[in-house]
Design a protein around this motif. Structure first.
Motif, PDB file in Angstrom:
ATOM      1  N   ILE A  56     115.395  71.499 -92.894  1.00  0.00           N
ATOM      2  CA  ILE A  56     114.196  71.688 -91.700  1.00  0.00           C
ATOM      3  C   ILE A  56     114.691  70.600 -90.436  1.00  0.00           C
ATOM      4  O   ILE A  56     114.856  71.017 -89.553  1.00  0.00           O
ATOM      5  CB  ILE A  56     112.772  71.626 -92.014  1.00  0.00           C
ATOM      6  N   VAL A  57     114.865  69.227 -91.184  1.00  0.00           N
ATOM      7  CA  VAL A  57     115.103  68.389 -90.099  1.00  0.00           C
ATOM      8  C   VAL A  57     116.501  68.730 -89.626  1.00  0.00           C
ATOM      9  O   VAL A  57     116.690  68.400 -87.937  1.00  0.00           O
ATOM     10  CB  VAL A  57     115.256  66.981 -90.697  1.00  0.00           C
ATOM     11  N   GLY A  58     117.490  68.956 -90.121  1.00  0.00           N
ATOM     12  CA  GLY A  58     118.800  69.469 -89.813  1.00  0.00           C
ATOM     13  C   GLY A  58     119.067  70.439 -88.638  1.00  0.00           C
ATOM     14  O   GLY A  58     119.438  70.462 -87.679  1.00  0.00           O
ATOM     15  N   CYS A  59     118.233  71.300 -89.273  1.00  0.00           N
ATOM     16  CA  CYS A  59     118.047  72.541 -88.127  1.00  0.00           C
ATOM     17  C   CYS A  59     117.338  72.107 -86.825  1.00  0.00           C
ATOM     18  O   CYS A  59     117.851  72.435 -85.693  1.00  0.00           O
ATOM     19  CB  CYS A  59     117.060  73.940 -88.762  1.00  0.00           C
ATOM     20  N   ALA A  60     116.385  71.288 -87.022  1.00  0.00           N
ATOM     21  CA  ALA A  60     115.784  70.895 -85.781  1.00  0.00           C
ATOM     22  C   ALA A  60     116.614  70.007 -84.812  1.00  0.00           C
ATOM     23  O   ALA A  60     116.564  70.326 -83.490  1.00  0.00           O
ATOM     24  CB  ALA A  60     114.313  69.986 -86.100  1.00  0.00           C
ATOM     25  N   ARG A  61     117.527  69.110 -85.554  1.00  0.00           N
ATOM     26  CA  ARG A  61     118.443  68.440 -84.722  1.00  0.00           C
ATOM     27  C   ARG A  61     119.557  69.218 -84.139  1.00  0.00           C
ATOM     28  O   ARG A  61     119.990  69.185 -83.015  1.00  0.00           O
ATOM     29  CB  ARG A  61     119.125  67.470 -85.795  1.00  0.00           C
ATOM     30  N   LEU A  62     120.204  70.264 -84.635  1.00  0.00           N
ATOM     31  CA  LEU A  62     120.992  71.367 -84.311  1.00  0.00           C
ATOM     32  C   LEU A  62     120.156  71.964 -83.081  1.00  0.00           C
ATOM     33  O   LEU A  62     120.952  72.208 -82.053  1.00  0.00           O
ATOM     34  CB  LEU A  62     121.258  72.350 -85.298  1.00  0.00           C
ATOM     35  N   ILE A  63     119.236  72.316 -83.249  1.00  0.00           N
ATOM     36  CA  ILE A  63     118.408  73.190 -82.267  1.00  0.00           C
ATOM     37  C   ILE A  63     118.104  72.152 -80.766  1.00  0.00           C
ATOM     38  O   ILE A  63     118.413  72.681 -79.855  1.00  0.00           O
ATOM     39  CB  ILE A  63     117.132  73.532 -82.383  1.00  0.00           C
ATOM     40  N   ARG A  64     117.921  70.839 -81.004  1.00  0.00           N
ATOM     41  CA  ARG A  64     117.854  70.197 -79.705  1.00  0.00           C
ATOM     42  C   ARG A  64     119.228  69.903 -79.308  1.00  0.00           C
ATOM     43  O   ARG A  64     119.087  69.601 -77.910  1.00  0.00           O
ATOM     44  CB  ARG A  64     116.958  68.962 -80.216  1.00  0.00           C
ATOM     45  N   LEU A  91     105.759  73.307 -88.567  1.00  0.00           N
ATOM     46  CA  LEU A  91     106.474  73.113 -90.044  1.00  0.00           C
ATOM     47  C   LEU A  91     106.348  71.668 -90.506  1.00  0.00           C
ATOM     48  O   LEU A  91     106.378  71.459 -91.510  1.00  0.00           O
ATOM     49  CB  LEU A  91     107.904  73.838 -89.786  1.00  0.00           C
ATOM     50  N   ARG A  92     106.645  70.941 -89.371  1.00  0.00           N
ATOM     51  CA  ARG A  92     106.708  69.368 -89.764  1.00  0.00           C
ATOM     52  C   ARG A  92     105.208  68.960 -90.387  1.00  0.00           C
ATOM     53  O   ARG A  92     105.085  68.146 -91.344  1.00  0.00           O
ATOM     54  CB  ARG A  92     107.120  68.580 -88.551  1.00  0.00           C
ATOM     55  N   LYS A  93     104.411  69.516 -89.580  1.00  0.00           N
ATOM     56  CA  LYS A  93     102.838  69.011 -90.000  1.00  0.00           C
ATOM     57  C   LYS A  93     102.707  69.448 -91.369  1.00  0.00           C
ATOM     58  O   LYS A  93     102.112  68.963 -92.092  1.00  0.00           O
ATOM     59  CB  LYS A  93     101.741  69.769 -89.227  1.00  0.00           C
ATOM     60  N   GLU A  94     103.045  71.004 -91.549  1.00  0.00           N
ATOM     61  CA  GLU A  94     102.817  71.367 -93.001  1.00  0.00           C
ATOM     62  C   GLU A  94     103.729  70.817 -94.166  1.00  0.00           C
ATOM     63  O   GLU A  94     103.234  70.974 -95.362  1.00  0.00           O
ATOM     64  CB  GLU A  94     102.876  72.784 -93.089  1.00  0.00           C
ATOM     65  N   LEU A  95     105.143  70.609 -93.927  1.00  0.00           N
ATOM     66  CA  LEU A  95     106.092  70.255 -94.917  1.00  0.00           C
ATOM     67  C   LEU A  95     106.335  68.728 -94.682  1.00  0.00           C
ATOM     68  O   LEU A  95     107.511  68.461 -95.149  1.00  0.00           O
ATOM     69  CB  LEU A  95     107.000  71.168 -94.799  1.00  0.00           C
ATOM     70  N   GLY A  96     105.838  67.974 -94.013  1.00  0.00           N
ATOM     71  CA  GLY A  96     106.010  66.562 -93.673  1.00  0.00           C
ATOM     72  C   GLY A  96     106.463  65.844 -94.934  1.00  0.00           C
ATOM     73  O   GLY A  96     107.312  65.125 -94.967  1.00  0.00           O
ATOM     74  N   PHE A  97     105.685  66.026 -95.958  1.00  0.00           N
ATOM     75  CA  PHE A  97     105.804  65.217 -97.117  1.00  0.00           C
ATOM     76  C   PHE A  97     107.242  65.637 -97.894  1.00  0.00           C
ATOM     77  O   PHE A  97     107.876  64.808 -98.571  1.00  0.00           O
ATOM     78  CB  PHE A  97     104.671  65.156 -98.171  1.00  0.00           C
ATOM     79  N   LEU A  98     107.524  67.033 -97.729  1.00  0.00           N
ATOM     80  CA  LEU A  98     109.081  67.253 -98.340  1.00  0.00           C
ATOM     81  C   LEU A  98     109.797  66.708 -97.208  1.00  0.00           C
ATOM     82  O   LEU A  98     110.912  66.245 -97.940  1.00  0.00           O
ATOM     83  CB  LEU A  98     108.981  68.765 -98.137  1.00  0.00           C
ATOM     84  N   ILE A  99     109.791  66.636 -96.063  1.00  0.00           N
ATOM     85  CA  ILE A  99     110.700  66.004 -95.168  1.00  0.00           C
ATOM     86  C   ILE A  99     110.979  64.455 -95.717  1.00  0.00           C
ATOM     87  O   ILE A  99     112.086  63.850 -95.934  1.00  0.00           O
ATOM     88  CB  ILE A  99     110.456  66.125 -93.753  1.00  0.00           C
ATOM     89  N   ASP A 100     109.769  63.730 -95.826  1.00  0.00           N
ATOM     90  CA  ASP A 100     109.826  62.430 -96.058  1.00  0.00           C
ATOM     91  C   ASP A 100     110.373  62.007 -97.422  1.00  0.00           C
ATOM     92  O   ASP A 100     111.346  61.219 -97.608  1.00  0.00           O
ATOM     93  CB  ASP A 100     108.241  61.782 -96.073  1.00  0.00           C
TER      94      ASP A 100
END
Length: 65
Positions: A5-13, A35-44
């Motif tokens: 998700i983080v990688g996709c967000a970076r590409l989009i930006r 998505l970050r709010k809901e899945l923040g713990f997974l990203i961390d």
């Protein structure tokens, strides 16, 4: 390897500059924020394990050298 998700967000930006704030861009950024709010713990956790893997690789390299 597929980007997370983080990688996709970076590409989009990267490809949709902030100066061009279209309705589509606003909706997309809103969806990413949700998505970050809901899945923040997974990203961390993903970030933590990526850094841990790098540390393990470096330690293995130092031990073997």
């Amino acid at each position: 390897m597929k980007p997370g998700i983080v990688g996709c967000a970076r590409l989009i930006r990267r490809w949709l500059p902030q100066a061009r704030c279209t309705d589509t861009h606003k909706a997309l950024m809103s969806e990413i924020a949700q998505l970050r709010k809901e899945l923040g713990f997974l990203i961390d956790a993903d970030n933590f394990y990526r850094k841990l893997k790098i540390l393990i690789d470096v330690m293995s390299w130092l031990r073997s050298g």
